[in-house]
Design an enzyme around this catalytic site. Structure first.
Site, mmCIF file in Angstrom:
data_model
loop_
_atom_site.group_PDB
_atom_site.id
_atom_site.type_symbol
_atom_site.label_atom_id
_atom_site.label_comp_id
_atom_site.label_asym_id
_atom_site.label_seq_id
_atom_site.Cartn_x
_atom_site.Cartn_y
_atom_site.Cartn_z
ATOM 1 C CD GLU A 92 46.352 -21.138 -23.897
ATOM 2 O OE1 GLU A 92 45.918 -20.716 -22.817
ATOM 3 O OE2 GLU A 92 46.179 -22.324 -24.271
ATOM 4 C CB CYS A 117 47.777 -24.554 -17.781
ATOM 5 S SG CYS A 117 48.580 -25.114 -19.296
#
Length: 295
Positions: A92, A117
């Protein structure tokens, strides 16, 4: 028609896919946009550099630039051998930095191959003026607010500045260039566009491999720890060539930062000496007025 040539073009474009390329790929595959994005994730995932975890992750950001043009920016996770796990880059992070480096001013959608996460959710939050960003995780659809309830962000520290601000501009510099002065101007431009509202210590880095030059912009985060190191940002750009990272091919690393209470100098030099001892390391620390004058 085989999609392989298009995938090679995406590598040459360092993980950037134009809206037209994406549409052509959708037609070629006979897919809708969501399925095309998921297909791309499966193709991009092997580009990940994960010698420690052996867990490859891909991300794809659907964004809009300052000219109103939509595009897609890919990202993969990157792990550095013989370095601490805190040096790992999340997919990301790579995708968002890639979109920002290529003039993104608005995020429309985020596609990921694995559930983000907590670290990544916090990192994504720094890019969003609100937490309504749509996120697709396989067949699961969610918003950032659902993934990160009661979010802590810039407003909590009294910061109104956002990464994707209107004054930002494009200077990705994908072309080959041998002009030292021009390269330094490009680096200083990336320095100016870096995001450091909490420390004031803007920073950018240029990593050179032969005729190819890769830039990493520093990105701070309200929670501090998910801040994106400029060297790691540059490594993530190298990974988007889809060929791994040949540390022996690194010729030089140039770090430029503004003087502040924090510095990337020691950590950058230590990683360069560990991973690419043959590379020339150059460092420049400037005050804010000098950095402004350089442009």
């Amino acid at each position: 028609m085989c999609p392989t040539p298009m995938l090679e073009s995406i590598k040459q474009q360092r993980g950037i896919i134009s809206a037209q390329q994406f549409e052509n790929l959708s037609q070629l595959l006979g897919n809708n946009h969501k399925d095309t994005a998921q297909w791309l994730l499966t193709q991009i995932q092997p580009w990940a550099v994960a010698p420690v975890s052996e867990f490859q992750v891909a991300a794809l950001v659907h964004a809009r630039n300052h000219q109103g043009e939509e595009f897609y920016a890919a990202g993969v996770n990157v792990e550095l051998p013989h370095c601490g796990l805190e040096s790992a880059v999340h997919a990301e992070q790579t995708a968002l930095h890639n979109a920002w480096l290529n003039d993104a001013c608005e995020l429309l959608h985020l596609y990921v191959s694995a559930t983000p996460c907590g670290y990544c959710r916090q990192f994504i939050n720094e890019f969003c003026a609100d937490t309504g960003l749509a996120i697709s995780i396989g067949e699961v659809e969610a918003t950032l607010s659902e993934l990160l309830p009661l979010a802590f962000g810039p407003n909590d520290l009294g910061v109104s500045e956002r990464i994707l601000a209107e004054q930002k501009g494009n200077c990705c510099g994908l072309g080959k260039c041998d002009d030292v002065e021009q390269l330094q101007q490009q680096l200083h431009r990336h320095l100016q566009l870096s995001y450091a509202p909490y420390s004031g210590g803007q920073a950018a880095l240029m990593l050179s491999m032969g005729e190819q030059h890769f830039y990493g912009r520093y990105i701070e985060n309200a929670a501090f720890n998910p801040s994106f190191h400029p060297l790691l940002a540059a490594f993530s750009q190298v990974a988007l060539l889809g060929q791994g990272i040949d540390f022996k091919a690194i010729d030089s690393v140039s770090l430029c930062e503004l003087d502040s209470l924090k510095s990337h100098r020691d950590s950058t030099e230590a990683m360069v000496r560990r991973l690419a001892p043959q590379a020339r390391f150059q460092y420049h620390c400037a005050n804010s007025s000098a950095a402004a004058a350089s442009t």
